[in-house]
Design a protein around this motif. Sequence first.
Motif, PDB file in Angstrom:
ATOM      1  N   GLU A 180       4.495   7.691  -1.038  1.00 58.54           N
ATOM      2  CA  GLU A 180       5.106   7.139   0.167  1.00 58.54           C
ATOM      3  C   GLU A 180       4.680   5.688   0.367  1.00 58.54           C
ATOM      4  O   GLU A 180       3.465   5.385   0.271  1.00 58.54           O
ATOM      5  CB  GLU A 180       4.680   7.972   1.379  1.00 58.54           C
ATOM      6  N   ARG A 233       0.739   5.733  -0.531  1.00 58.31           N
ATOM      7  CA  ARG A 233      -0.158   6.882  -0.492  1.00 58.31           C
ATOM      8  C   ARG A 233       0.554   8.090  -1.085  1.00 58.31           C
ATOM      9  O   ARG A 233       1.781   8.186  -1.067  1.00 58.31           O
ATOM     10  CB  ARG A 233      -0.618   7.166   0.934  1.00 58.31           C
ATOM     11  N   VAL A 279       3.600   2.703   2.521  1.00 59.73           N
ATOM     12  CA  VAL A 279       2.930   2.622   3.815  1.00 59.73           C
ATOM     13  C   VAL A 279       3.143   1.256   4.462  1.00 59.73           C
ATOM     14  O   VAL A 279       3.524   1.166   5.624  1.00 59.73           O
ATOM     15  CB  VAL A 279       1.419   2.888   3.644  1.00 59.73           C
ATOM     16  N   TYR A 307       6.173  -2.113   7.637  1.00 62.90           N
ATOM     17  CA  TYR A 307       5.401  -0.889   7.806  1.00 62.90           C
ATOM     18  C   TYR A 307       6.319   0.321   7.832  1.00 62.90           C
ATOM     19  O   TYR A 307       7.435   0.262   8.358  1.00 62.90           O
ATOM     20  CB  TYR A 307       4.611  -0.922   9.121  1.00 62.90           C
ATOM     21  N   ALA A 308       5.822   1.411   7.305  1.00 61.74           N
ATOM     22  CA  ALA A 308       6.526   2.677   7.465  1.00 61.74           C
ATOM     23  C   ALA A 308       6.459   3.085   8.937  1.00 61.74           C
ATOM     24  O   ALA A 308       5.468   2.799   9.622  1.00 61.74           O
ATOM     25  CB  ALA A 308       5.876   3.743   6.593  1.00 61.74           C
ATOM     26  N   SER A 346       5.855   5.805  10.216  1.00 58.41           N
ATOM     27  CA  SER A 346       4.757   6.741  10.472  1.00 58.41           C
ATOM     28  C   SER A 346       3.432   6.042  10.764  1.00 58.41           C
ATOM     29  O   SER A 346       2.511   6.666  11.305  1.00 58.41           O
ATOM     30  CB  SER A 346       4.585   7.688   9.287  1.00 58.41           C
ATOM     31  N   VAL A 347       3.328   4.758  10.425  1.00 60.18           N
ATOM     32  CA  VAL A 347       2.055   4.054  10.625  1.00 60.18           C
ATOM     33  C   VAL A 347       2.166   2.851  11.557  1.00 60.18           C
ATOM     34  O   VAL A 347       1.151   2.219  11.865  1.00 60.18           O
ATOM     35  CB  VAL A 347       1.439   3.604   9.282  1.00 60.18           C
ATOM     36  N   TRP A 351       0.856  -1.182   0.000  1.00 64.33           N
ATOM     37  CA  TRP A 351       0.000   0.000   0.000  1.00 64.33           C
ATOM     38  C   TRP A 351       0.897   1.239   0.000  1.00 64.33           C
ATOM     39  O   TRP A 351       1.864   1.315   0.763  1.00 64.33           O
ATOM     40  CB  TRP A 351      -0.899   0.040   1.229  1.00 64.33           C
ATOM     41  N   TYR A 399      -4.717   6.526  -1.566  1.00 63.88           N
ATOM     42  CA  TYR A 399      -4.047   5.275  -1.240  1.00 63.88           C
ATOM     43  C   TYR A 399      -4.120   4.322  -2.422  1.00 63.88           C
ATOM     44  O   TYR A 399      -5.189   4.114  -2.999  1.00 63.88           O
ATOM     45  CB  TYR A 399      -4.695   4.632  -0.010  1.00 63.88           C
ATOM     46  N   MET A 459      -6.743   0.702   9.203  1.00 61.35           N
ATOM     47  CA  MET A 459      -6.113   1.946   9.629  1.00 61.35           C
ATOM     48  C   MET A 459      -6.860   2.472  10.847  1.00 61.35           C
ATOM     49  O   MET A 459      -8.042   2.820  10.755  1.00 61.35           O
ATOM     50  CB  MET A 459      -6.146   2.975   8.500  1.00 61.35           C
ATOM     51  N   ASP A 481      -2.509  11.476   7.634  1.00 60.35           N
ATOM     52  CA  ASP A 481      -2.733  10.230   6.900  1.00 60.35           C
ATOM     53  C   ASP A 481      -3.603  10.439   5.661  1.00 60.35           C
ATOM     54  O   ASP A 481      -3.738   9.535   4.833  1.00 60.35           O
ATOM     55  CB  ASP A 481      -3.427   9.192   7.800  1.00 60.35           C
ATOM     56  N   PHE A 537      -1.581   0.943  11.773  1.00 57.15           N
ATOM     57  CA  PHE A 537      -2.067   0.283  10.567  1.00 57.15           C
ATOM     58  C   PHE A 537      -1.696  -1.200  10.624  1.00 57.15           C
ATOM     59  O   PHE A 537      -0.610  -1.561  11.088  1.00 57.15           O
ATOM     60  CB  PHE A 537      -1.443   0.893   9.318  1.00 57.15           C
TER      61      PHE A 537
END
Length: 125
Positions: free
Chosen positions: A46, A38, A48, A60-61, A63-64, A36, A94, A83, A90, A68
């Motif tokens: 980016e 976004r 995700v 996972y990034a 940031s999440v 995924w 997506y 999410m 956010d 997520f």
Amino acid sequence: QVQLVESGGGSVQAGGSLRLSCAASGIRYSSYCMGWFRQVLGKEREGVAAIYARGGRTWYADSVKGRFTLSQDNAKNTLYLQMNSLKPEDAAMYYCAADLSGLYCSLADDRYNYWGQGTQVTVSS
């Protein structure tokens, strides 16, 4: 032919939740990566989250992480992105993507060969 169709986007308030779905068809391999991504208009795309189809290992990034969660339903050929605790940052379009190289998973978008049309997520403060 590989096709990816996203759904589940929408508008929520900060702190809320959404679940995105990506229905995949035409993938004839067992070892591949789904991701995924976004993108906000005017900004770079980016990564995700990503999942290796065989085994289900996830990435996972930062940031999440913790908010997520990726999952997959192999019987339905569908990938989900749950999410939670959504933040205004956010908000983005997506996209679901597939990397059929079968080597490893990455959050780098240049590894992905196939892309869906995207689903919009809006988060209001």
